[in-house]
Design a protein around this motif. Structure first.
Motif, mmCIF file in Angstrom:
data_model
loop_
_atom_site.group_PDB
_atom_site.id
_atom_site.type_symbol
_atom_site.label_atom_id
_atom_site.label_comp_id
_atom_site.label_asym_id
_atom_site.label_seq_id
_atom_site.Cartn_x
_atom_site.Cartn_y
_atom_site.Cartn_z
ATOM 1 N N MET A 31 5.901 9.438 -8.621
ATOM 2 C CA MET A 31 6.618 8.422 -7.844
ATOM 3 C C MET A 31 5.692 7.291 -7.436
ATOM 4 S SD MET A 31 9.545 10.010 -5.367
ATOM 5 C CE MET A 31 8.440 10.853 -4.246
ATOM 6 N N ALA A 32 4.480 7.640 -6.957
ATOM 7 C CA ALA A 32 3.542 6.619 -6.494
ATOM 8 C C ALA A 32 3.197 5.639 -7.607
ATOM 9 C CB ALA A 32 2.279 7.278 -5.945
ATOM 10 N N LYS A 33 2.968 6.150 -8.816
ATOM 11 C CA LYS A 33 2.580 5.292 -9.940
ATOM 12 C C LYS A 33 3.700 4.373 -10.407
ATOM 13 C CE LYS A 33 1.145 8.474 -12.762
ATOM 14 N NZ LYS A 33 0.547 9.069 -13.985
ATOM 15 N N LEU A 34 4.933 4.634 -9.963
ATOM 16 C CA LEU A 34 6.053 3.783 -10.343
ATOM 17 C C LEU A 34 6.138 2.503 -9.511
ATOM 18 C CD1 LEU A 34 8.767 6.550 -10.853
ATOM 19 C CD2 LEU A 34 7.731 5.134 -12.637
ATOM 20 N N PHE A 35 5.301 2.382 -8.488
ATOM 21 C CA PHE A 35 5.317 1.205 -7.624
ATOM 22 C C PHE A 35 4.226 0.212 -8.032
ATOM 23 C CE2 PHE A 35 7.815 3.907 -4.922
ATOM 24 C CZ PHE A 35 8.588 3.052 -4.161
ATOM 25 N N PRO A 36 4.574 -1.072 -8.209
ATOM 26 C CA PRO A 36 3.577 -2.091 -8.514
ATOM 27 C C PRO A 36 2.891 -2.592 -7.242
ATOM 28 C CG PRO A 36 5.751 -3.085 -8.518
ATOM 29 C CD PRO A 36 5.950 -1.620 -8.247
ATOM 30 N N VAL A 37 2.174 -1.690 -6.577
ATOM 31 C CA VAL A 37 1.540 -2.009 -5.304
ATOM 32 C C VAL A 37 0.086 -2.415 -5.527
ATOM 33 C CG1 VAL A 37 3.061 -0.506 -3.973
ATOM 34 C CG2 VAL A 37 0.926 0.420 -4.902
ATOM 35 N N GLU A 38 -0.546 -2.905 -4.470
ATOM 36 C CA GLU A 38 -1.937 -3.339 -4.572
ATOM 37 C C GLU A 38 -2.917 -2.179 -4.459
ATOM 38 O OE1 GLU A 38 -1.673 -7.821 -2.716
ATOM 39 O OE2 GLU A 38 -1.217 -6.134 -1.372
ATOM 40 N N GLN A 39 -2.591 -1.214 -3.610
ATOM 41 C CA GLN A 39 -3.506 -0.095 -3.377
ATOM 42 C C GLN A 39 -2.714 1.189 -3.148
ATOM 43 O OE1 GLN A 39 -5.423 -1.725 0.066
ATOM 44 N NE2 GLN A 39 -6.974 -2.833 -1.089
ATOM 45 N N ILE A 40 -3.278 2.322 -3.586
ATOM 46 C CA ILE A 40 -2.717 3.649 -3.336
ATOM 47 C C ILE A 40 -3.819 4.545 -2.808
ATOM 48 C CG2 ILE A 40 -1.719 5.734 -4.375
ATOM 49 C CD1 ILE A 40 -0.265 3.936 -6.369
ATOM 50 N N LYS A 41 -3.540 5.226 -1.711
ATOM 51 C CA LYS A 41 -4.496 6.193 -1.156
ATOM 52 C C LYS A 41 -3.989 7.609 -1.395
ATOM 53 C CE LYS A 41 -7.183 7.351 2.990
ATOM 54 N NZ LYS A 41 -6.817 8.755 3.264
ATOM 55 N N ASP A 42 -4.810 8.410 -2.059
ATOM 56 C CA ASP A 42 -4.526 9.837 -2.184
ATOM 57 C C ASP A 42 -4.779 10.456 -0.821
ATOM 58 O OD1 ASP A 42 -4.183 12.448 -2.921
ATOM 59 O OD2 ASP A 42 -5.889 12.522 -4.300
ATOM 60 N N ASP A 43 -3.708 10.864 -0.158
ATOM 61 C CA ASP A 43 -3.783 11.191 1.264
ATOM 62 C C ASP A 43 -2.985 12.459 1.547
ATOM 63 O OD1 ASP A 43 -4.494 9.771 4.043
ATOM 64 O OD2 ASP A 43 -2.505 10.661 4.227
ATOM 65 N N ALA A 44 -3.632 13.437 2.161
ATOM 66 C CA ALA A 44 -2.974 14.721 2.437
ATOM 67 C C ALA A 44 -1.936 14.615 3.541
ATOM 68 C CB ALA A 44 -4.018 15.766 2.803
ATOM 69 N N GLY A 45 -1.898 13.487 4.242
ATOM 70 C CA GLY A 45 -0.890 13.280 5.280
ATOM 71 C C GLY A 45 -1.375 13.695 6.652
ATOM 72 N N GLU A 46 -0.631 13.256 7.660
ATOM 73 C CA GLU A 46 -0.967 13.541 9.050
ATOM 74 C C GLU A 46 0.169 14.314 9.695
ATOM 75 O OE1 GLU A 46 -2.498 11.159 13.060
ATOM 76 O OE2 GLU A 46 -2.346 10.137 11.123
ATOM 77 N N GLU A 47 -0.195 15.363 10.423
ATOM 78 C CA GLU A 47 0.804 16.214 11.055
ATOM 79 C C GLU A 47 1.688 15.388 11.988
ATOM 80 O OE1 GLU A 47 2.447 19.948 10.935
ATOM 81 O OE2 GLU A 47 0.624 19.280 9.900
ATOM 82 N N ASN A 75 9.168 20.922 1.254
ATOM 83 C CA ASN A 75 9.371 20.885 -0.201
ATOM 84 C C ASN A 75 10.304 19.754 -0.635
ATOM 85 O OD1 ASN A 75 7.718 23.215 -0.748
ATOM 86 N ND2 ASN A 75 9.389 24.489 0.015
ATOM 87 N N ILE A 76 10.253 18.648 0.117
ATOM 88 C CA ILE A 76 10.979 17.436 -0.245
ATOM 89 C C ILE A 76 9.949 16.379 -0.612
ATOM 90 C CG2 ILE A 76 12.567 15.640 0.545
ATOM 91 C CD1 ILE A 76 13.637 17.710 2.599
ATOM 92 N N PRO A 77 9.767 16.058 -1.901
ATOM 93 C CA PRO A 77 8.763 15.069 -2.292
ATOM 94 C C PRO A 77 8.978 13.748 -1.555
ATOM 95 C CG PRO A 77 9.628 16.192 -4.222
ATOM 96 C CD PRO A 77 10.491 16.600 -3.067
ATOM 97 N N ALA A 78 7.893 13.190 -1.010
ATOM 98 C CA ALA A 78 8.002 11.972 -0.215
ATOM 99 C C ALA A 78 6.678 11.226 -0.247
ATOM 100 C CB ALA A 78 8.376 12.310 1.231
ATOM 101 N N LEU A 79 6.746 9.930 0.011
ATOM 102 C CA LEU A 79 5.551 9.108 0.188
ATOM 103 C C LEU A 79 5.876 7.971 1.146
ATOM 104 C CD1 LEU A 79 6.199 6.406 -1.666
ATOM 105 C CD2 LEU A 79 5.385 7.859 -3.519
ATOM 106 N N THR A 80 4.820 7.304 1.605
ATOM 107 C CA THR A 80 4.949 6.203 2.564
ATOM 108 C C THR A 80 4.540 4.898 1.888
ATOM 109 O OG1 THR A 80 4.507 7.625 4.468
ATOM 110 C CG2 THR A 80 4.149 5.267 4.762
ATOM 111 N N VAL A 81 5.402 3.893 1.985
ATOM 112 C CA VAL A 81 5.127 2.567 1.420
ATOM 113 C C VAL A 81 4.897 1.592 2.569
ATOM 114 C CG1 VAL A 81 5.937 0.748 -0.130
ATOM 115 C CG2 VAL A 81 6.701 3.118 -0.479
ATOM 116 N N GLU A 82 3.722 0.965 2.592
ATOM 117 C CA GLU A 82 3.370 -0.019 3.616
ATOM 118 C C GLU A 82 3.526 -1.419 3.022
ATOM 119 O OE1 GLU A 82 2.450 0.720 6.706
ATOM 120 O OE2 GLU A 82 1.859 2.837 6.624
ATOM 121 N N PHE A 140 0.842 -1.198 0.000
ATOM 122 C CA PHE A 140 0.000 0.000 0.000
ATOM 123 C C PHE A 140 0.873 1.242 0.000
ATOM 124 C CE2 PHE A 140 -2.687 3.208 1.974
ATOM 125 C CZ PHE A 140 -3.990 2.864 1.654
ATOM 126 N N ILE A 141 0.385 2.317 -0.611
ATOM 127 C CA ILE A 141 1.080 3.604 -0.584
ATOM 128 C C ILE A 141 0.137 4.697 -0.104
ATOM 129 C CG2 ILE A 141 1.908 5.464 -2.115
ATOM 130 C CD1 ILE A 141 3.545 3.431 -3.603
#
Length: 304
Positions: free
Chosen positions: A147-163, A174-181, A134-135
């Protein structure tokens, strides 16, 4: 720590022969999320600095105190025993009022902020539950979406993030980042690790840090995209019997779990109210009131 000893964080750096972007691969923010560490180890083993442009910084076990006990939260002696989720205190504070907050502050100020151009933060679900591959990503940012679309994952959540999470703090800087579960806690999930490695190498190739053709992407594996969770929680205490598994499609009104008391009587039934896919489920059969039973990923624009 209280004894005057120090926790050290294992780091590896692959510095390319030519200047370029620097990406951070972060693992072990929570101490029971071990597939994250093996994923980063495997990516680093694939790198040849002589052919690289830019650098890769691997953080292999960020929360050492939590890793020693294979638990999610950073344990402390304060008050007779307490703990902190270090993924809620970023960017930390070098002069904060507990060790994990200071630890986060040191890493943010000395490692991440001055050195990193983009980052991937690897996790699994915490002990007692299960997750898909999951991403979490804020897809409103075009570079993060790519970046997210480059991962062959099962699910992706469009998520604004948590403080307070590392991902959100990086994005706010301003550092592009994502979380991979990467699925289940406390184990190495070989199949999911392999796909996470493939996606990470795709990101490195896309940013021309390493050469080579892209592997599988989200498009190739028919990744399910959503932007909301329906979180189902226990209304009472009892023993859970799950009627669906991760990645299964569900529809409104579908029964997804039942709960029994010690005598085997059904004390609660749980149903989905949305069209979506199961993302997380409880693996602990004993469920206290308010405990998470499951989360269903769905897209709010696709509901009837």
């Amino acid at each position: 720590m209280g004894t005057g000893q120090h926790w050290y964080v294992p780091l590896m750096v692959a510095k390319g022969a030519r200047a370029g972007k620097t990406i951070a691969l972060v693992a072990g923010v929570h101490g029971d999320e071990l597939s994250s560490i093996r994923t980063v180890q495997r990516v680093m083993a694939e790198l040849d600095p002589s052919t690289m442009t830019g650098s890769v910084i691997a953080v292999l076990g960020l929360s050492r105190a939590a890793l020693e006990l294979t638990q999610a939260r950073w344990p402390m002696a304060y008050g007779g025993g307490s703990s902190v989720d270090i993924n809620r205190v970023w960017p930390g504070d070098e002069h904060g009022d507990n060790p994990p907050t200071r630890h986060a502050g040191l890493l943010w100020n000395r490692l991440f902020k001055p050195n990193v151009d983009l980052a991937l933060d690897f996790h699994t679900v915490s002990t007692g539950s299960d997750f898909t591959l999951f991403i979490y990503a804020d897809l409103s940012y075009p570079d993060i979406h790519q970046m997210a679309k480059l991962f062959p994952v099962e699910q992706i959540k469009d998520d604004a993030g948590e403080e307070g999470t590392l991902e959100t703090t990086l994005v706010e800087a301003n550092i592009p980042a994502l979380t991979v579960e990467i699925g289940s806690p406390r184990i190495y999930d070989g199949a999911k690790i392999a796909l996470a490695v493939e996606g990470t190498l795709n990101v490195l190739k896309h940013h021309q840090i390493v050469p080579g053709a892209l592997g599988q992407t989200a498009e190739d594996v028919n990744t399910f995209f959503g932007n909301q969770f329906e979180t189902i929680r226990s209304s009472t205490g009892g023993f859970l019997e799950l009627l669906v598994n991760v990645r299964e499609s569900v529809s409104p009104g579908q029964q997804v779990a039942i709960q029994r008391n010690a005598f085997g009587d059904v004390v609660a039934e749980y149903r989905a109210t949305v069209h979506g896919e199961v993302a997380t489920i409880a693996r602990d059969a004993l469920s206290e009131p308010g405990s998470r039973v499951m989360q269903i990923l769905y897209n709010d624009s696709n509901q009837a």
